[in-house]
Motif scaffolding. Structure first.
Motif, PDB file in Angstrom:
ATOM      1  N   GLY A   1       0.827  -1.222   0.000  1.00  0.00           N
ATOM      2  CA  GLY A   1       0.000   0.000   0.000  1.00  0.00           C
ATOM      3  C   GLY A   1       0.849   1.255   0.000  1.00  0.00           C
ATOM      4  N   THR A   2       1.958   1.237   0.778  1.00  0.00           N
ATOM      5  CA  THR A   2       2.850   2.402   0.823  1.00  0.00           C
ATOM      6  C   THR A   2       3.504   2.641  -0.526  1.00  0.00           C
ATOM      7  N   LEU A   3       4.009   1.548  -1.140  1.00  0.00           N
ATOM      8  CA  LEU A   3       4.644   1.682  -2.454  1.00  0.00           C
ATOM      9  C   LEU A   3       3.648   2.177  -3.504  1.00  0.00           C
ATOM     10  N   LEU A   4       2.459   1.615  -3.474  1.00  0.00           N
ATOM     11  CA  LEU A   4       1.445   2.047  -4.432  1.00  0.00           C
ATOM     12  C   LEU A   4       1.079   3.509  -4.224  1.00  0.00           C
ATOM     13  N   GLY A   5       0.971   3.914  -2.942  1.00  0.00           N
ATOM     14  CA  GLY A   5       0.679   5.326  -2.654  1.00  0.00           C
ATOM     15  C   GLY A   5       1.770   6.242  -3.157  1.00  0.00           C
ATOM     16  N   ALA A   6       3.055   5.825  -2.986  1.00  0.00           N
ATOM     17  CA  ALA A   6       4.172   6.650  -3.475  1.00  0.00           C
ATOM     18  C   ALA A   6       4.131   6.797  -4.982  1.00  0.00           C
ATOM     19  N   VAL A   7       3.849   5.678  -5.677  1.00  0.00           N
ATOM     20  CA  VAL A   7       3.772   5.742  -7.143  1.00  0.00           C
ATOM     21  C   VAL A   7       2.627   6.650  -7.585  1.00  0.00           C
ATOM     22  N   LEU A   8       1.481   6.493  -6.941  1.00  0.00           N
ATOM     23  CA  LEU A   8       0.342   7.329  -7.302  1.00  0.00           C
ATOM     24  C   LEU A   8       0.624   8.802  -7.016  1.00  0.00           C
ATOM     25  N   PHE A   9       1.351   9.086  -5.915  1.00  0.00           N
ATOM     26  CA  PHE A   9       1.691  10.476  -5.595  1.00  0.00           C
ATOM     27  C   PHE A   9       2.610  11.077  -6.640  1.00  0.00           C
ATOM     28  N   LEU A  10       3.623  10.296  -7.094  1.00  0.00           N
ATOM     29  CA  LEU A  10       4.538  10.800  -8.119  1.00  0.00           C
ATOM     30  C   LEU A  10       3.803  11.075  -9.422  1.00  0.00           C
ATOM     31  N   VAL A  11       2.911  10.146  -9.782  1.00  0.00           N
ATOM     32  CA  VAL A  11       2.139  10.352 -11.011  1.00  0.00           C
ATOM     33  C   VAL A  11       1.253  11.582 -10.869  1.00  0.00           C
ATOM     34  N   TRP A  12       0.616  11.726  -9.704  1.00  0.00           N
ATOM     35  CA  TRP A  12      -0.253  12.889  -9.476  1.00  0.00           C
ATOM     36  C   TRP A  12       0.524  14.185  -9.513  1.00  0.00           C
ATOM     37  N   ARG A  13       1.733  14.191  -8.892  1.00  0.00           N
ATOM     38  CA  ARG A  13       2.538  15.417  -8.880  1.00  0.00           C
ATOM     39  C   ARG A  13       2.984  15.798 -10.279  1.00  0.00           C
ATOM     40  N   GLU A  14       3.362  14.781 -11.085  1.00  0.00           N
ATOM     41  CA  GLU A  14       3.770  15.075 -12.459  1.00  0.00           C
ATOM     42  C   GLU A  14       2.618  15.662 -13.256  1.00  0.00           C
ATOM     43  N   ARG A  15       1.438  15.096 -13.050  1.00  0.00           N
ATOM     44  CA  ARG A  15       0.263  15.623 -13.762  1.00  0.00           C
ATOM     45  C   ARG A  15      -0.061  17.041 -13.304  1.00  0.00           C
ATOM     46  N   GLN A  16       0.092  17.297 -11.992  1.00  0.00           N
ATOM     47  CA  GLN A  16      -0.166  18.642 -11.489  1.00  0.00           C
ATOM     48  C   GLN A  16       0.801  19.659 -12.068  1.00  0.00           C
ATOM     49  N   GLU A  17       2.086  19.256 -12.184  1.00  0.00           N
ATOM     50  CA  GLU A  17       3.074  20.168 -12.759  1.00  0.00           C
ATOM     51  C   GLU A  17       2.750  20.458 -14.220  1.00  0.00           C
ATOM     52  N   LYS A  18       2.371  19.409 -14.955  1.00  0.00           N
ATOM     53  CA  LYS A  18       1.976  19.625 -16.348  1.00  0.00           C
ATOM     54  C   LYS A  18       0.745  20.504 -16.441  1.00  0.00           C
ATOM     55  N   LYS A  19      -0.180  20.288 -15.517  1.00  0.00           N
ATOM     56  CA  LYS A  19      -1.399  21.098 -15.518  1.00  0.00           C
ATOM     57  C   LYS A  19      -1.094  22.551 -15.212  1.00  0.00           C
ATOM     58  N   ARG A  20      -0.200  22.781 -14.203  1.00  0.00           N
ATOM     59  CA  ARG A  20       0.170  24.161 -13.874  1.00  0.00           C
ATOM     60  C   ARG A  20       0.894  24.834 -15.030  1.00  0.00           C
ATOM     61  N   ALA A  21       1.804  24.061 -15.710  1.00  0.00           N
ATOM     62  CA  ALA A  21       2.506  24.628 -16.865  1.00  0.00           C
ATOM     63  C   ALA A  21       1.530  24.979 -17.978  1.00  0.00           C
ATOM     64  N   TRP A  22       0.556  24.098 -18.187  1.00  0.00           N
ATOM     65  CA  TRP A  22      -0.443  24.352 -19.236  1.00  0.00           C
ATOM     66  C   TRP A  22      -1.291  25.574 -18.883  1.00  0.00           C
ATOM     67  N   GLN A  23      -1.681  25.646 -17.593  1.00  0.00           N
ATOM     68  CA  GLN A  23      -2.466  26.798 -17.163  1.00  0.00           C
ATOM     69  C   GLN A  23      -1.672  28.098 -17.270  1.00  0.00           C
ATOM     70  N   ALA A  24      -0.357  28.026 -16.904  1.00  0.00           N
ATOM     71  CA  ALA A  24       0.481  29.225 -17.024  1.00  0.00           C
ATOM     72  C   ALA A  24       0.598  29.660 -18.475  1.00  0.00           C
TER      73      ALA A  24
END
Length: 545
Positions: A258-281
């Motif tokens: 569960g911890t490993l899966l949560g870490a992977v999901l967090f990294l994927v979410w953070r990458e998507r958020q950064e792409k989203k912020r760049a797109w919004q900017a």
């Protein structure tokens, strides 16, 4: 014989006999109802009895059974017959008078098919002439509903979840779980609802965690009668979760996974958020760029329309300057009133009471008599063309009594000694501020209603067009215009001021922002204090010590 009988009777019995005789000889009566609640099953019939004491015929009395309010009539008997007009709708056709013993004073109202809503208190009211009395009755409607019914839902919390349901109960029943030894087991949840007829539907939940307690029972009991219905269920042992040797290992491995899966999901979410912020900017930049281009195009369009007929448009002071030549105006010391002080740069003038602090003694200081208007002219003379200059005015505290300034132009031949007036008839074209009130000094002195008090004023002189206009250079708004003027001779910039704290500063034509800041009066005072107003050594000898 009678005398001996009277003396042999107890005193209490004798008093009772006297009371009974007195009641027989009068129409006074009491209405008596049942001392215990009347119990009726849901949907069954029952009678609400009442009688009078002493016994007498009530055939000619008014008889009324009602709920909490007198007007809520269940049944009304008057003038020897039923009165349905006053009867509640719910009881019409559902109630009748039982009068088999009406001549003995015993009557009752039979109600058919009791409902849950019929539960509660009633009153019977008897009236004869001016005598009346009433008694209270309590009706208990009992509904023994269906069930209970036990259902096994499935595994939960290391055990088996079971629910017990029942419906059609009134009043709300008491629900109780018990194991096979008869020990009570508390429910983990208990919900009750009422249907449109007021009947209760119950649902109680239990989790059986011990296989030795696989047999459980659920009971629902009527709280008034004490009658209950019981249902029992046996849960086979195979239905209970078994202890597996893999359970401990799985219990350790699952949190790690569960911890490993949560870490992977967090990294994927953070990458998507950064792409989203760049797109919004990027979108914001594109939107901002489009807004700037749109604003630029709109300004260009407005400027083009303004340039086509700029003389008639009293707008956009900055665009108006493109049609005028900036004049480097300075003050002429020889034209200054004795009560005025000129700075060394000859770009600032103030009243003698307003000596700047932390500065050298001013260069030009007059002496002599005090006159009504203290004025000074500009060094420059204009005989043709379009010219503009800007000045900053400061009155210290606006509206202070005795403070005044005026800015504009005048002919170099005007009379400024002694008493004079600043009017166009005398070749003065100025606007003034007198104790905080802005006005144009025309023949009748027009008072100007401005949204913002001007602190930096632009003076625009168009010789050939005969136009002199004044603008608030901070707000870009128009103040006043003298039009259709026939100028003659040389025109000079004109300044007059009066009162402590009053000063006028001419802004440099090369850099109005730096030398004439957009600021309120207090900023202007600071500007004056740090200005270049030092006095040469040869002029200091002329000043008083």
């Amino acid at each position: 014989m009678v005398g001996s009988l009277d003396f042999s009777l107890p005193r209490g019995l004798f008093s009772l006999l006297l009371l009974q005789v007195s009641m027989w000889c009068s129409d006074t009566f009491m209405v008596i109802g049942p001392s215990e609640p009347i119990v009726a099953m849901l949907g069954a019939d029952a009678m609400l009895p009442c009688h009078v004491s002493p016994a007498m015929s009530v055939e000619n009395m008014e008889l009324r059974w009602f709920r909490s309010q007198f007007s809520e009539a269940v049944y009304v008997y008057q003038d020897g017959m039923e009165q349905v007009a006053e009867q509640l709708v719910d009881f019409k056709g559902q109630a009748e008078l039982v009068k088999d013993y009406i001549t003995e004073g015993r009557v009752g109202v039979r109600i058919y098919s009791f409902r849950a809503s019929d539960n509660g208190m009633y009153k019977c009211f008897f009236k004869k002439d001016s005598d009346f009395d009433e008694a209270s009755l309590e009706l208990k409607v009992i509904g023994l509903g269906s069930g209970p019914l036990i259902l096994m839902v499935g595994p939960e919390g290391g055990g088996i979840r079971v629910i017990c349901t029942g419906k059609g109960w009134f009043p709300q029943p008491e629900v109780q779980w018990k194991d096979e030894r008869g020990e009570e087991i508390p429910s983990i949840s208990e919900d009750e609802t009422q249907d449109d007829d007021g009947l209760f539907q119950m649902e109680a939940s239990l989790i059986v965690t011990d296989s030795t307690k696989g047999k459980v029972s659920c009971s629902m009991k009527n709280p008034f009668l004490g009658e209950e219905q019981v249902e029992t269920i046996s849960i086979p042992e195979p239905f209970f979760p078994r202890t597996s040797p893999w359970k401990a290992a799985f219990g350790v491995t699952l949190p790690i996974l569960g911890t490993l899966l949560g870490a992977v999901l967090f990294l994927v979410w953070r990458e998507r958020q950064e792409k989203k912020r760049a797109w919004q900017a990027e979108k914001e930049k594109e939107k901002e760029s489009k807004a700037k281009e749109s604003l630029k195009a709109e300004l260009a369009r407005r400027k083009e329309l303004y340039q086509q007929d700029w003389r008639k448009a009293n707008l956009y002071a900055d665009w108006r300057k493109e049609h005028f030549k900036a004049a480097a105006v300075s003050l002429a010391p020889d034209t200054a009133h004795p009560n005025l002080i000129l700075s060394q740069s000859r770009r600032q003038v103030s009243c003698i009471e307003n000596v700047p602090q932390n500065c050298d003694i001013p260069m030009y200081q007059g002496q002599g008599s005090s006159e009504t208007i203290c004025s000074v002219l500009g060094q420059e003379h204009f005989t043709t063309g379009r010219h503009y200059w800007e000045v900053e005015v400061n009155m210290g505290t606006e509206g202070r009594p005795g403070t005044r300034w005026a800015v504009g132009v005048c002919s170099d031949t005007v009379k400024r000694q002694g008493w004079f007036i600043e009017k166009p008839e005398k070749n003065f074209w100025v606007v003034a501020c007198n104790e905080g009130k802005i006005e144009a000094l025309t023949s009748k002195s027009e008072s100007l209603s401005l949204k913002q008090h001007p602190h930096r004023i632009g003076v625009f002189l168009d010789w050939e067009a005969g136009d002199l206009s004044f603008y608030n250079m901070i707000a870009g708004s128009h103040i006043y215009s003298f039009t259709e003027i026939t100028f003659c001779g040389n025109l000079c910039p004109y300044f007059s001021l009066q009162g402590p704290g009053t000063s006028v500063t001419i802004c440099l034509a090369s850099d109005h922002t730096e030398n004439c800041p957009d600021s309120p009066p207090k900023t202007s005072v600071t500007h004056v204090r740090n200005c270049d107003v030092s006095t040469p050594q040869e002029a200091k000898s002329l000043l008083p010590h």
